[in-house]
Design a protein around this motif. Structure first.
Motif, PDB file in Angstrom:
ATOM      1  N   TYR A  13       0.789  11.998   6.470  1.00  0.00           N
ATOM      2  CA  TYR A  13       2.100  11.323   6.298  1.00  0.00           C
ATOM      3  C   TYR A  13       1.765  10.259   5.320  1.00  0.00           C
ATOM      4  O   TYR A  13       0.527   9.832   5.002  1.00  0.00           O
ATOM      5  CB  TYR A  13       2.702  10.826   7.435  1.00  0.00           C
ATOM      6  N   VAL A  14       2.813   9.656   4.572  1.00  0.00           N
ATOM      7  CA  VAL A  14       2.719   8.493   3.910  1.00  0.00           C
ATOM      8  C   VAL A  14       2.911   7.439   4.517  1.00  0.00           C
ATOM      9  O   VAL A  14       4.098   7.223   5.535  1.00  0.00           O
ATOM     10  CB  VAL A  14       3.666   8.548   2.511  1.00  0.00           C
ATOM     11  N   LEU A  15       1.934   6.357   4.550  1.00  0.00           N
ATOM     12  CA  LEU A  15       2.431   5.089   5.488  1.00  0.00           C
ATOM     13  C   LEU A  15       3.576   4.299   4.856  1.00  0.00           C
ATOM     14  O   LEU A  15       3.638   3.956   3.712  1.00  0.00           O
ATOM     15  CB  LEU A  15       1.025   4.272   5.578  1.00  0.00           C
ATOM     16  N   SER A  16       4.253   4.183   5.910  1.00  0.00           N
ATOM     17  CA  SER A  16       5.732   3.371   5.575  1.00  0.00           C
ATOM     18  C   SER A  16       5.977   2.311   6.546  1.00  0.00           C
ATOM     19  O   SER A  16       5.260   2.068   7.661  1.00  0.00           O
ATOM     20  CB  SER A  16       6.842   4.386   5.370  1.00  0.00           C
ATOM     21  N   ALA A  17       6.959   1.549   6.317  1.00  0.00           N
ATOM     22  CA  ALA A  17       7.102   0.484   7.229  1.00  0.00           C
ATOM     23  C   ALA A  17       7.937   1.052   8.717  1.00  0.00           C
ATOM     24  O   ALA A  17       7.871   0.422   9.510  1.00  0.00           O
ATOM     25  CB  ALA A  17       8.359  -0.442   6.617  1.00  0.00           C
ATOM     26  N   GLU A  18       8.350   2.284   8.524  1.00  0.00           N
ATOM     27  CA  GLU A  18       9.165   2.780   9.691  1.00  0.00           C
ATOM     28  C   GLU A  18       8.441   3.906  10.347  1.00  0.00           C
ATOM     29  O   GLU A  18       8.546   4.131  11.489  1.00  0.00           O
ATOM     30  CB  GLU A  18      10.439   3.354   9.239  1.00  0.00           C
ATOM     31  N   PRO A  24       0.829  -1.096   0.048  1.00  0.00           N
ATOM     32  CA  PRO A  24       0.157  -0.009   0.010  1.00  0.00           C
ATOM     33  C   PRO A  24       0.805   1.324   0.075  1.00  0.00           C
ATOM     34  O   PRO A  24       1.793   1.461   0.895  1.00  0.00           O
ATOM     35  CB  PRO A  24      -0.744  -0.297   1.321  1.00  0.00           C
ATOM     36  N   ILE A  25       0.597   2.250  -0.877  1.00  0.00           N
ATOM     37  CA  ILE A  25       1.172   3.446  -1.067  1.00  0.00           C
ATOM     38  C   ILE A  25      -0.020   4.457  -0.444  1.00  0.00           C
ATOM     39  O   ILE A  25      -0.701   4.822  -1.560  1.00  0.00           O
ATOM     40  CB  ILE A  25       1.770   3.831  -2.298  1.00  0.00           C
ATOM     41  N   LEU A  26       0.021   4.912   0.601  1.00  0.00           N
ATOM     42  CA  LEU A  26      -1.320   5.650   1.180  1.00  0.00           C
ATOM     43  C   LEU A  26      -0.714   7.010   1.836  1.00  0.00           C
ATOM     44  O   LEU A  26       0.339   6.903   2.582  1.00  0.00           O
ATOM     45  CB  LEU A  26      -2.057   4.792   2.267  1.00  0.00           C
ATOM     46  N   ARG A  27      -1.423   8.191   1.576  1.00  0.00           N
ATOM     47  CA  ARG A  27      -1.252   9.393   2.216  1.00  0.00           C
ATOM     48  C   ARG A  27      -2.358   9.357   3.412  1.00  0.00           C
ATOM     49  O   ARG A  27      -3.466   9.263   2.614  1.00  0.00           O
ATOM     50  CB  ARG A  27      -1.397  10.395   1.145  1.00  0.00           C
ATOM     51  N   GLY A  49       9.833   8.980  -5.592  1.00  0.00           N
ATOM     52  CA  GLY A  49       9.617  10.434  -5.539  1.00  0.00           C
ATOM     53  C   GLY A  49       8.077  10.575  -4.733  1.00  0.00           C
ATOM     54  O   GLY A  49       7.356  11.630  -4.975  1.00  0.00           O
ATOM     55  N   VAL A  50       7.872  10.048  -4.006  1.00  0.00           N
ATOM     56  CA  VAL A  50       6.422  10.106  -3.258  1.00  0.00           C
ATOM     57  C   VAL A  50       6.566  10.548  -1.787  1.00  0.00           C
ATOM     58  O   VAL A  50       7.635  10.133  -0.956  1.00  0.00           O
ATOM     59  CB  VAL A  50       5.753   8.622  -2.895  1.00  0.00           C
ATOM     60  N   GLU A  80      -6.830 -11.948   7.778  1.00  0.00           N
ATOM     61  CA  GLU A  80      -8.473 -12.412   7.377  1.00  0.00           C
ATOM     62  C   GLU A  80      -8.681 -13.054   6.101  1.00  0.00           C
ATOM     63  O   GLU A  80      -9.580 -13.697   6.054  1.00  0.00           O
ATOM     64  CB  GLU A  80      -9.527 -11.200   7.935  1.00  0.00           C
ATOM     65  N   PHE A  81      -8.027 -12.404   5.147  1.00  0.00           N
ATOM     66  CA  PHE A  81      -8.245 -13.104   3.715  1.00  0.00           C
ATOM     67  C   PHE A  81      -7.204 -14.004   3.367  1.00  0.00           C
ATOM     68  O   PHE A  81      -7.237 -14.185   2.040  1.00  0.00           O
ATOM     69  CB  PHE A  81      -8.446 -11.928   2.813  1.00  0.00           C
ATOM     70  N   GLY A  82      -6.304 -14.485   4.392  1.00  0.00           N
ATOM     71  CA  GLY A  82      -5.171 -15.266   3.645  1.00  0.00           C
ATOM     72  C   GLY A  82      -4.296 -14.585   2.886  1.00  0.00           C
ATOM     73  O   GLY A  82      -3.560 -15.239   2.159  1.00  0.00           O
ATOM     74  N   MET A  83      -4.105 -13.237   2.980  1.00  0.00           N
ATOM     75  CA  MET A  83      -3.079 -12.442   2.399  1.00  0.00           C
ATOM     76  C   MET A  83      -1.941 -12.141   2.991  1.00  0.00           C
ATOM     77  O   MET A  83      -1.812 -12.055   4.377  1.00  0.00           O
ATOM     78  CB  MET A  83      -3.833 -11.226   1.652  1.00  0.00           C
ATOM     79  N   ALA A  84      -0.979 -11.119   2.684  1.00  0.00           N
ATOM     80  CA  ALA A  84       0.191 -10.795   3.256  1.00  0.00           C
ATOM     81  C   ALA A  84       0.180  -9.172   3.045  1.00  0.00           C
ATOM     82  O   ALA A  84      -0.248  -9.043   1.703  1.00  0.00           O
ATOM     83  CB  ALA A  84       1.403 -11.408   3.260  1.00  0.00           C
ATOM     84  N   VAL A  85       0.585  -8.480   3.701  1.00  0.00           N
ATOM     85  CA  VAL A  85       0.799  -6.850   3.219  1.00  0.00           C
ATOM     86  C   VAL A  85       2.240  -6.458   3.584  1.00  0.00           C
ATOM     87  O   VAL A  85       2.886  -6.792   4.636  1.00  0.00           O
ATOM     88  CB  VAL A  85      -0.166  -5.947   4.070  1.00  0.00           C
ATOM     89  N   ARG A  86       2.907  -5.553   2.857  1.00  0.00           N
ATOM     90  CA  ARG A  86       3.978  -5.268   3.125  1.00  0.00           C
ATOM     91  C   ARG A  86       4.124  -3.655   2.911  1.00  0.00           C
ATOM     92  O   ARG A  86       4.181  -3.163   1.604  1.00  0.00           O
ATOM     93  CB  ARG A  86       5.094  -5.831   1.988  1.00  0.00           C
ATOM     94  N   PRO A  87       4.118  -2.764   3.755  1.00  0.00           N
ATOM     95  CA  PRO A  87       4.125  -1.311   3.786  1.00  0.00           C
ATOM     96  C   PRO A  87       5.543  -0.839   3.017  1.00  0.00           C
ATOM     97  O   PRO A  87       6.704  -1.706   3.478  1.00  0.00           O
ATOM     98  CB  PRO A  87       4.010  -1.091   5.247  1.00  0.00           C
ATOM     99  N   PRO A  88       5.545  -0.234   2.236  1.00  0.00           N
ATOM    100  CA  PRO A  88       6.976   0.402   1.571  1.00  0.00           C
ATOM    101  C   PRO A  88       7.915   0.809   2.573  1.00  0.00           C
ATOM    102  O   PRO A  88       7.399   1.620   3.485  1.00  0.00           O
ATOM    103  CB  PRO A  88       6.577   1.317   0.301  1.00  0.00           C
ATOM    104  N   THR A  89       9.083   0.840   2.175  1.00  0.00           N
ATOM    105  CA  THR A  89      10.101   1.389   3.314  1.00  0.00           C
ATOM    106  C   THR A  89      10.266   3.111   2.689  1.00  0.00           C
ATOM    107  O   THR A  89       9.755   3.342   1.750  1.00  0.00           O
ATOM    108  CB  THR A  89      11.506   0.858   3.084  1.00  0.00           C
ATOM    109  N   ALA A  90      10.676   3.634   3.540  1.00  0.00           N
ATOM    110  CA  ALA A  90      10.972   5.199   3.281  1.00  0.00           C
ATOM    111  C   ALA A  90      11.985   5.269   2.016  1.00  0.00           C
ATOM    112  O   ALA A  90      11.845   6.083   1.207  1.00  0.00           O
ATOM    113  CB  ALA A  90      11.597   5.830   4.605  1.00  0.00           C
ATOM    114  N   ALA A  91      12.941   4.350   1.836  1.00  0.00           N
ATOM    115  CA  ALA A  91      13.943   4.410   0.860  1.00  0.00           C
ATOM    116  C   ALA A  91      13.010   3.984  -0.477  1.00  0.00           C
ATOM    117  O   ALA A  91      13.258   4.838  -1.467  1.00  0.00           O
ATOM    118  CB  ALA A  91      14.901   3.281   1.027  1.00  0.00           C
ATOM    119  N   GLU A  92      12.132   3.134  -0.537  1.00  0.00           N
ATOM    120  CA  GLU A  92      11.361   2.829  -1.592  1.00  0.00           C
ATOM    121  C   GLU A  92      10.336   4.217  -1.908  1.00  0.00           C
ATOM    122  O   GLU A  92      10.537   4.698  -3.337  1.00  0.00           O
ATOM    123  CB  GLU A  92      10.452   1.857  -1.466  1.00  0.00           C
TER     124      GLU A  92
END
Length: 272
Positions: free
Chosen positions: A152-157, A140-143, A191-192, A174-186
């Motif tokens: 803020y932009v939701l990041s891993a850190e 997810p790339i979320l503001r 340019g986000v 709950e849906f049998g899925m995985a999520v990976r918030p992006p790192t600040a470096a990504e």
């Protein structure tokens, strides 16, 4: 639910949901689910098993619409028929009992393991088939523009997003899925930033084959009240946009995951 208990649940969810794509050998995990119940007796066991059955059917089939399907609701009245085993974990383990009731009123995590053959049989009766293919990791790339500035932009850190990362991981599980918030470096490489956020009007960054990138905004509204979210993703060359409003952020993240599950499993579009 007390904050300490929520934190414990989020920590558990993060271990499993902030992970790699689901593989064929992980399929067995889709046939089990958890529910928080009071005590270990029959007061809430049937209710807990019913919630677990609904979740398992959704996870195994990759069809979120099954959760509220009237046929599934009817089946949950007899959830115990499809159970292979179950166990409890005291969520207050280590905290001294303060009354004569002992563990009677203490919250427990009920884990229910369902019989895979019986679950697959139920899905067949419902006109569904198990989704045993590799599942993409949601990125997810979320503001986020919450009750307290600045956005803020939701990041891993980022510290401000700690509870939201836990909530997102729980929703994905709950849906049998995985999520990976992006790192600040990504985010920097894309340019986000909170003050430079072109999404969801523009297309998401290019994604790996094992990932599903979702871009969007999550904003708090005092007038609703609640959160308003707008999302966009590109799946197999096609753009999809959907939104939700007047909800807590748990429901907002669940809406994102639901949309990706429908696309990845081939069951439909996010707005269905």
């Amino acid at each position: 639910m007390p904050r300490w208990l929520l934190s414990a649940l989020w920590a558990t969810a993060l271990v499993s949901a902030l992970a790699a794509p689901a593989r064929a050998e992980d399929v067995a995990d889709f046939y089990q689910a958890n529910a928080i119940v009071t005590g270990t007796d029959m007061r809430q066991r049937p209710w807990g098993m019913a919630q677990c059955l609904r979740e398992v059917l959704v996870k195994v089939a990759g069809d979120p619409r099954l959760k509220d399907d009237p046929r599934v609701i009817e089946l949950t009245a007899h959830s115990e028929r499809f159970v292979a085993a179950f166990d409890y974990v005291d969520m207050m383990a280590g905290i001294p009992k303060k009354d004569d009731q002992g563990s009677y009123d203490r919250p427990h995590k009920l884990t229910v393991h369902f019989d895979p053959a019986k679950i697959d049989g139920l899905l067949s009766e419902l006109g569904e088939t198990p989704w045993h293919g590799e599942r993409p990791v949601i990125v997810p790339i979320l503001r986020v523009n919450g009750r307290k500035p600045p956005p803020y932009v939701l990041s891993a850190e980022i510290p401000a997003g700690e509870e939201q990362r836990g909530s997102f991981a729980n929703a994905a599980g709950e849906f049998g899925m995985a999520v990976r918030p992006p790192t600040a470096a990504e985010l920097a490489a894309w340019g986000v930033a909170a003050d430079h956020f072109p999404f969801p009007q523009t297309a998401p960054p290019e994604q790996r084959p094992t990932e599903a990138i979702v871009v969007g905004t999550l904003e708090w509204s005092e007038t609703l009240p609640g959160w308003t979210g707008s999302w966009r993703t590109r799946w197999h060359g096609a753009d999809h946009a959907w939104s939700i409003s007047g909800v807590n952020y748990d429901a907002a993240f669940r809406d994102i995951v639901r949309g990706i599950v429908l696309l990845a499993s081939g069951r439909g579009a996010p707005d269905q």
